[in-house]
Design a protein around this motif. Structure first.
Motif, mmCIF file in Angstrom:
data_model
loop_
_atom_site.group_PDB
_atom_site.id
_atom_site.type_symbol
_atom_site.label_atom_id
_atom_site.label_comp_id
_atom_site.label_asym_id
_atom_site.label_seq_id
_atom_site.Cartn_x
_atom_site.Cartn_y
_atom_site.Cartn_z
ATOM 1 N N PHE A 104 -12.413 15.369 70.572
ATOM 2 C CA PHE A 104 -11.797 14.155 71.104
ATOM 3 C C PHE A 104 -12.873 13.177 71.565
ATOM 4 C CE2 PHE A 104 -8.300 11.874 73.290
ATOM 5 C CZ PHE A 104 -7.257 12.134 72.411
ATOM 6 N N MET A 105 -13.999 13.154 70.850
ATOM 7 C CA MET A 105 -15.081 12.232 71.183
ATOM 8 C C MET A 105 -14.757 10.840 70.646
ATOM 9 S SD MET A 105 -18.556 14.489 70.522
ATOM 10 C CE MET A 105 -17.973 15.811 69.451
ATOM 11 N N LEU A 212 -5.671 12.611 75.813
ATOM 12 C CA LEU A 212 -5.874 13.949 75.274
ATOM 13 C C LEU A 212 -4.713 14.854 75.655
ATOM 14 C CD1 LEU A 212 -7.412 16.311 73.985
ATOM 15 C CD2 LEU A 212 -8.752 16.490 76.097
ATOM 16 N N VAL A 213 -4.312 14.813 76.920
ATOM 17 C CA VAL A 213 -3.190 15.638 77.369
ATOM 18 C C VAL A 213 -1.921 15.268 76.601
ATOM 19 C CG1 VAL A 213 -1.688 16.149 79.336
ATOM 20 C CG2 VAL A 213 -4.173 16.094 79.641
ATOM 21 N N ARG A 246 -16.589 10.169 78.058
ATOM 22 C CA ARG A 246 -16.499 11.472 77.406
ATOM 23 C C ARG A 246 -15.838 12.429 78.384
ATOM 24 N NH1 ARG A 246 -20.660 12.951 72.700
ATOM 25 N NH2 ARG A 246 -20.275 11.078 71.482
ATOM 26 N N ILE A 247 -14.966 13.286 77.877
ATOM 27 C CA ILE A 247 -14.054 14.005 78.765
ATOM 28 C C ILE A 247 -14.063 15.515 78.572
ATOM 29 C CG2 ILE A 247 -12.519 12.029 79.083
ATOM 30 C CD1 ILE A 247 -10.695 13.267 76.922
ATOM 31 N N LEU A 248 -14.925 16.044 77.701
ATOM 32 C CA LEU A 248 -15.070 17.497 77.537
ATOM 33 C C LEU A 248 -16.550 17.849 77.571
ATOM 34 C CD1 LEU A 248 -12.363 18.259 74.812
ATOM 35 C CD2 LEU A 248 -12.280 18.846 77.246
ATOM 36 N N SER A 249 -17.155 17.573 78.731
ATOM 37 C CA SER A 249 -18.598 17.735 78.890
ATOM 38 C C SER A 249 -18.985 18.811 79.887
ATOM 39 C CB SER A 249 -19.221 16.406 79.339
ATOM 40 O OG SER A 249 -19.070 15.409 78.364
ATOM 41 N N THR A 250 -18.060 19.247 80.718
ATOM 42 C CA THR A 250 -18.381 20.174 81.794
ATOM 43 C C THR A 250 -17.291 21.243 81.928
ATOM 44 O OG1 THR A 250 -17.202 18.910 83.489
ATOM 45 C CG2 THR A 250 -19.511 18.299 83.072
ATOM 46 N N MET A 257 -8.203 20.182 81.148
ATOM 47 C CA MET A 257 -7.442 20.199 79.893
ATOM 48 C C MET A 257 -6.560 21.441 79.797
ATOM 49 S SD MET A 257 -8.829 20.575 75.974
ATOM 50 C CE MET A 257 -8.886 22.371 76.114
ATOM 51 N N LEU A 258 -7.118 22.592 80.136
ATOM 52 C CA LEU A 258 -6.380 23.843 80.011
ATOM 53 C C LEU A 258 -5.283 23.968 81.058
ATOM 54 C CD1 LEU A 258 -9.371 26.245 79.270
ATOM 55 C CD2 LEU A 258 -7.781 25.240 77.629
ATOM 56 N N ASP A 259 -5.517 23.427 82.252
ATOM 57 C CA ASP A 259 -4.493 23.453 83.296
ATOM 58 C C ASP A 259 -3.324 22.543 82.948
ATOM 59 O OD1 ASP A 259 -5.972 25.237 84.768
ATOM 60 O OD2 ASP A 259 -6.788 23.740 86.152
ATOM 61 N N GLN A 260 -3.619 21.402 82.343
ATOM 62 C CA GLN A 260 -2.567 20.435 82.034
ATOM 63 C C GLN A 260 -1.663 20.918 80.906
ATOM 64 O OE1 GLN A 260 -1.920 17.289 83.631
ATOM 65 N NE2 GLN A 260 -3.204 18.371 85.110
ATOM 66 N N VAL A 261 -2.209 21.644 79.957
ATOM 67 C CA VAL A 261 -1.419 22.203 78.854
ATOM 68 C C VAL A 261 -1.741 23.690 78.811
ATOM 69 C CG1 VAL A 261 -0.878 22.092 76.391
ATOM 70 C CG2 VAL A 261 -1.549 20.005 77.609
ATOM 71 N N GLY A 262 -0.897 24.477 79.469
ATOM 72 C CA GLY A 262 -1.240 25.855 79.782
ATOM 73 C C GLY A 262 -0.988 26.872 78.699
#
Length: 399
Positions: A104-105, A212-213, A246-250, A257-262
């Motif tokens: 998702f860059m 992304l969510v 950028r939103i998948l760096s750490t 991301m994983l908490d929002q879509v479990g």
């Protein structure tokens, strides 16, 4: 782990048979010739399966179904593109695919300033040079307000670097940074890149996270329904570029991301090279924390020039660099053992030796940058050696 190998299709100068001889069990591939946002045709999916079978292996992982800029910005044809993404998942599942990687860059995929940088022993490696990148942004691309994103010392260094650049170096920077997805024919001229950047005006980090969510909320139920694990690749490099969020760096980014879509089908492509460019990412801890949601693994290593964010770095040999590869593999093997006890069908996590330095005959083969034959063979052999040792009946974890 299941040892896989990236193959870019019939145009790839490293063949499927080469991959089999290197020790790979399966292939990671995609239909790079299909336009982003369109449904992958059934006959094209079947053709790729047959091409891979002809080389003696099977198609294990799709990397990637590209996510269009319309989806990322929620503009234009984004709803149709999501529907097409869903349909492509259905068609891939019907063909036997169970793992799909994506990223998702915004605009740029992995970004390097030099695709064949000379290492100390004469190998060629990919490199991200922060000063070169700033020089490109400020003086070649001439992005409005670019200077705001760089401290004074880096602006000065970029100006000095640009003043010494030959025309060939300027052209190479534009080509390297503006390249599209690996294996594709896409790419941007300077004017096209500036136009794309304008399309992200008003989209900050929080907005992109929500987009992304929203995307995952739509595609994850389809993935669950058809038995596919989808897995997000991290940002590469893992910090903002060209004013883009950028939103998948750490670790925190992935947790969000994983908490929002479990749903378990929504998972992680653990890339030790991408995340490893940040000194504050502990890869073995990340592997342990998200173990249940790791569906695909890229194993490679980078050496940073400094322990700052951002920084310059190059792609080192697989067992060198800043990531403790033994600890990462141990965490992944522990997760595989746990999955076997649960009876999960996905207990073997597909892994591929990501990138590689060009060595020996690679130097004249002219393969896709980052994807040489012998450099990856060497990396896979080293990684397999770690795994074999850690799972030895006498000395380590049980296989």
């Amino acid at each position: 782990m299941r040892h896989t190998w990236r193959w870019f299709g019939p145009v790839d100068k490293v063949s499927v048979r080469d991959a089999a001889q290197a020790g790979a069990e399966g292939i990671v591939s995609a239909l790079h010739h299909i336009a982003t946002g369109e449904v992958w045709p059934v006959d094209e999916i079947s053709r790729r399966h047959e091409e891979i079978k002809a080389g003696g292996l099977v198609w294990d992982v799709v990397e990637s179904i590209p996510v269009s800029e319309d989806i990322k910005t929620q503009t234009g044809d984004w709803k149709r593109h999501i529907a097409n993404w869903q349909e492509t998942l259905r068609r891939l599942s019907a063909s036997g695919i169970r793992t799909v990687c994506y990223n998702f860059m915004p605009i740029l995929d992995w970004t390097r300033t030099d695709l064949r940088w000379d290492t100390r022993h004469g190998a060629k490696a990919m490199r991200f040079d922060l000063t070169d990148f700033a020089a490109f942004d400020i003086h070649i691309l001439k992005r409005p307000e670019a200077c705001r994103d760089y401290p004074e010392w880096l602006q000065q260094g970029a100006a000095e670097r640009f003043s010494e650049m030959a025309d060939a170096k300027i052209a190479a920077l534009g080509k390297n940074i503006g390249a599209g997805l690996p294996g594709s024919a896409d790419g941007y001229t300077l004017d096209q890149l500036l136009e794309k950047l304008r399309s992200y005006q008003g989209i900050n980090r929080e907005r992109l996270q929500q987009n992304l969510v929203d995307f995952l909320t739509e595609v994850t139920p389809v993935a669950e329904e058809v038995g596919i694990n989808i897995c997000a690749h991290g940002d590469d490099p893992p910090w903002p570029l060209l004013g883009l969020p950028r939103i998948l760096s750490t670790e925190a980014d992935y947790a969000h991301m994983l908490d929002q879509v479990g749903a378990r089908a929504n998972g992680v492509t653990l890339c030790t090279g991408s995340l490893g460019a940040r000194p504050d990412n502990d890869l073995s801890l990340i592997a342990s924390r998200f173990a249940d949601r790791i569906h695909f693994v890229h194993l490679r290593n980078v050496t940073r020039d400094t322990d700052t964010v951002p920084c310059s770095f190059f792609e080192d040999e697989h067992l060198e660099g800043g990531t403790d590869m033994v600890a990462v593999i141990a965490a992944l093997l522990s997760e595989e053992a746990r999955r076997r006890e649960e009876g999960r069908q996905d207990h073997r996590i597909p892994m591929r030796p990501d990138h590689g330095q060009e060595i020996l005959d690679d130097l004249t083969r002219g393969a896709q940058p980052g994807y040489p034959a012998i450099g990856r063979l060497k990396g896979l052999a080293e990684l397999r050696g770690i795994e074999r040792t850690l799972t030895h009946a006498r000395y380590g974890l049980q296989a």
